[in-house]
Design a protein around this motif. Structure first.
Motif, PDB file in Angstrom:
ATOM      1  N   PHE A  31       0.866  -1.181   0.000  1.00 22.99           N
ATOM      2  CA  PHE A  31       0.000   0.000   0.000  1.00 22.99           C
ATOM      3  C   PHE A  31       0.895   1.221   0.000  1.00 22.99           C
ATOM      4  O   PHE A  31       1.694   1.401   0.911  1.00 22.99           O
ATOM      5  CB  PHE A  31      -0.890  -0.028   1.252  1.00 22.99           C
ATOM      6  CG  PHE A  31      -2.097   0.851   1.180  1.00 22.99           C
ATOM      7  CD1 PHE A  31      -3.330   0.321   0.850  1.00 22.99           C
ATOM      8  CD2 PHE A  31      -2.007   2.204   1.453  1.00 22.99           C
ATOM      9  CE1 PHE A  31      -4.462   1.129   0.801  1.00 22.99           C
ATOM     10  CE2 PHE A  31      -3.125   3.020   1.401  1.00 22.99           C
ATOM     11  CZ  PHE A  31      -4.358   2.473   1.068  1.00 22.99           C
ATOM     12  N   ASN A  32       0.789   2.046  -1.027  1.00 22.67           N
ATOM     13  CA  ASN A  32       1.695   3.179  -1.182  1.00 22.67           C
ATOM     14  C   ASN A  32       1.312   4.357  -0.292  1.00 22.67           C
ATOM     15  O   ASN A  32       0.143   4.679  -0.146  1.00 22.67           O
ATOM     16  CB  ASN A  32       1.705   3.633  -2.643  1.00 22.67           C
ATOM     17  CG  ASN A  32       2.824   4.596  -2.930  1.00 22.67           C
ATOM     18  OD1 ASN A  32       3.953   4.382  -2.504  1.00 22.67           O
ATOM     19  ND2 ASN A  32       2.530   5.645  -3.648  1.00 22.67           N
ATOM     20  N   LEU A  33       2.310   4.978   0.283  1.00 20.60           N
ATOM     21  CA  LEU A  33       2.136   6.239   0.991  1.00 20.60           C
ATOM     22  C   LEU A  33       2.525   7.362   0.043  1.00 20.60           C
ATOM     23  O   LEU A  33       3.630   7.363  -0.498  1.00 20.60           O
ATOM     24  CB  LEU A  33       3.034   6.304   2.233  1.00 20.60           C
ATOM     25  CG  LEU A  33       2.585   5.493   3.424  1.00 20.60           C
ATOM     26  CD1 LEU A  33       3.709   5.391   4.445  1.00 20.60           C
ATOM     27  CD2 LEU A  33       1.362   6.103   4.048  1.00 20.60           C
ATOM     28  N   GLU A  34       1.628   8.311  -0.167  1.00 25.09           N
ATOM     29  CA  GLU A  34       1.889   9.431  -1.058  1.00 25.09           C
ATOM     30  C   GLU A  34       2.696  10.526  -0.354  1.00 25.09           C
ATOM     31  O   GLU A  34       3.375  11.312  -0.993  1.00 25.09           O
ATOM     32  CB  GLU A  34       0.578  10.012  -1.579  1.00 25.09           C
ATOM     33  CG  GLU A  34      -0.298   9.011  -2.314  1.00 25.09           C
ATOM     34  CD  GLU A  34       0.336   8.459  -3.569  1.00 25.09           C
ATOM     35  OE1 GLU A  34       1.013   9.231  -4.276  1.00 25.09           O
ATOM     36  OE2 GLU A  34       0.176   7.259  -3.834  1.00 25.09           O
ATOM     37  N   GLY A  35       2.579  10.599   0.977  1.00 28.63           N
ATOM     38  CA  GLY A  35       3.300  11.607   1.743  1.00 28.63           C
ATOM     39  C   GLY A  35       3.262  11.296   3.225  1.00 28.63           C
ATOM     40  O   GLY A  35       2.335  10.649   3.710  1.00 28.63           O
ATOM     41  N   ILE A  36       4.280  11.756   3.930  1.00 26.94           N
ATOM     42  CA  ILE A  36       4.385  11.576   5.381  1.00 26.94           C
ATOM     43  C   ILE A  36       4.910  12.873   5.983  1.00 26.94           C
ATOM     44  O   ILE A  36       5.914  13.412   5.520  1.00 26.94           O
ATOM     45  CB  ILE A  36       5.366  10.456   5.770  1.00 26.94           C
ATOM     46  CG1 ILE A  36       4.974   9.124   5.152  1.00 26.94           C
ATOM     47  CG2 ILE A  36       5.470  10.338   7.293  1.00 26.94           C
ATOM     48  CD1 ILE A  36       6.033   8.058   5.316  1.00 26.94           C
ATOM     49  N   ILE A  37       4.235  13.345   7.018  1.00 24.44           N
ATOM     50  CA  ILE A  37       4.729  14.479   7.800  1.00 24.44           C
ATOM     51  C   ILE A  37       4.630  14.065   9.267  1.00 24.44           C
ATOM     52  O   ILE A  37       3.605  13.533   9.696  1.00 24.44           O
ATOM     53  CB  ILE A  37       3.908  15.759   7.554  1.00 24.44           C
ATOM     54  CG1 ILE A  37       4.018  16.178   6.090  1.00 24.44           C
ATOM     55  CG2 ILE A  37       4.363  16.884   8.482  1.00 24.44           C
ATOM     56  CD1 ILE A  37       3.131  17.336   5.713  1.00 24.44           C
ATOM     57  N   CYS A  38       5.682  14.305  10.024  1.00 19.99           N
ATOM     58  CA  CYS A  38       5.700  13.911  11.429  1.00 19.99           C
ATOM     59  C   CYS A  38       6.359  15.004  12.253  1.00 19.99           C
ATOM     60  O   CYS A  38       7.344  15.607  11.826  1.00 19.99           O
ATOM     61  CB  CYS A  38       6.476  12.604  11.577  1.00 19.99           C
ATOM     62  SG  CYS A  38       6.488  11.944  13.242  1.00 19.99           S
ATOM     63  N   SER A  39       5.791  15.268  13.443  1.00 18.97           N
ATOM     64  CA  SER A  39       6.403  16.237  14.353  1.00 18.97           C
ATOM     65  C   SER A  39       6.059  15.887  15.790  1.00 18.97           C
ATOM     66  O   SER A  39       5.029  15.288  16.066  1.00 18.97           O
ATOM     67  CB  SER A  39       5.940  17.659  14.024  1.00 18.97           C
ATOM     68  OG  SER A  39       4.561  17.791  14.266  1.00 18.97           O
ATOM     69  N   GLU A  40       6.946  16.271  16.683  1.00 26.41           N
ATOM     70  CA  GLU A  40       6.714  16.075  18.115  1.00 26.41           C
ATOM     71  C   GLU A  40       5.573  16.962  18.578  1.00 26.41           C
ATOM     72  O   GLU A  40       5.354  18.042  18.033  1.00 26.41           O
ATOM     73  CB  GLU A  40       7.960  16.449  18.915  1.00 26.41           C
ATOM     74  CG  GLU A  40       9.127  15.548  18.701  1.00 26.41           C
ATOM     75  CD  GLU A  40      10.341  15.987  19.511  1.00 26.41           C
ATOM     76  OE1 GLU A  40      10.375  17.130  20.014  1.00 26.41           O
ATOM     77  OE2 GLU A  40      11.270  15.185  19.637  1.00 26.41           O
ATOM     78  N   ILE A  41       4.875  16.503  19.605  1.00 30.19           N
ATOM     79  CA  ILE A  41       3.847  17.328  20.244  1.00 30.19           C
ATOM     80  C   ILE A  41       4.025  17.258  21.753  1.00 30.19           C
ATOM     81  O   ILE A  41       4.617  16.329  22.279  1.00 30.19           O
ATOM     82  CB  ILE A  41       2.409  16.916  19.841  1.00 30.19           C
ATOM     83  CG1 ILE A  41       2.137  15.439  20.137  1.00 30.19           C
ATOM     84  CG2 ILE A  41       2.138  17.231  18.403  1.00 30.19           C
ATOM     85  CD1 ILE A  41       0.707  15.006  19.846  1.00 30.19           C
ATOM     86  N   GLY A  42       3.523  18.264  22.422  1.00 28.50           N
ATOM     87  CA  GLY A  42       3.568  18.296  23.881  1.00 28.50           C
ATOM     88  C   GLY A  42       4.970  18.205  24.428  1.00 28.50           C
ATOM     89  O   GLY A  42       5.878  18.927  24.006  1.00 28.50           O
ATOM     90  N   ASP A  43       5.163  17.294  25.357  1.00 32.25           N
ATOM     91  CA  ASP A  43       6.446  17.150  26.045  1.00 32.25           C
ATOM     92  C   ASP A  43       7.441  16.293  25.264  1.00 32.25           C
ATOM     93  O   ASP A  43       8.425  15.837  25.812  1.00 32.25           O
ATOM     94  CB  ASP A  43       6.223  16.568  27.439  1.00 32.25           C
ATOM     95  CG  ASP A  43       5.551  15.206  27.412  1.00 32.25           C
ATOM     96  OD1 ASP A  43       5.314  14.677  26.312  1.00 32.25           O
ATOM     97  OD2 ASP A  43       5.259  14.676  28.493  1.00 32.25           O
ATOM     98  N   SER A  44       7.178  16.046  24.009  1.00 30.56           N
ATOM     99  CA  SER A  44       7.977  15.258  23.062  1.00 30.56           C
ATOM    100  C   SER A  44       7.939  13.755  23.327  1.00 30.56           C
ATOM    101  O   SER A  44       8.711  13.011  22.737  1.00 30.56           O
ATOM    102  CB  SER A  44       9.415  15.763  22.958  1.00 30.56           C
ATOM    103  OG  SER A  44      10.193  15.374  24.057  1.00 30.56           O
TER     104      SER A  44
END
Length: 96
Positions: A31-44
């Motif tokens: 299953f192909n992923l067209e895009g990925i964005i990831c970032s920390e939230i809160g206290d990491s």
């Protein structure tokens, strides 16, 4: 109206290997992923991930499989226009 793309929003535990587990799930199911964005939230200790996928008959099964992963705390599926983050990124990259 049928949406061509979906955005899967995940809240996950933030530690090495989590991205690999999630991407591996998609890879094992071809299953192909067209895009990925990831970032920390809160206290990491947690991160939010946005996965751009094509609308597919397997989407529901992928969601169920993501919900089973230990480090995935929350999964939600959205039409691409509800989370235009990938469109905004594409527009910004086009200006470079």
């Amino acid at each position: 109206m049928i949406t061509e793309n979906y955005v899967i929003k995940l809240i996950v535990n933030n530690h090495p290997g989590v991205m690999s587990h999630i991407v591996g799930l998609f890879s094992r199911r071809a299953f192909n992923l067209e895009g990925i964005i990831c970032s920390e939230i809160g206290d990491s200790n947690t991160s939010q991930m946005y996965l751009l996928i094509k609308n597919d008959e397997r989407t529901e099964q992928i969601i169920k499989q993501l919900e089973k992963l230990y480090d995935v705390l929350d999964v939600s599926l959205h039409a691409e226009d509800q989370y235009p983050i990938f469109n905004k990124l594409d527009n910004e990259l086009g200006k470079l």
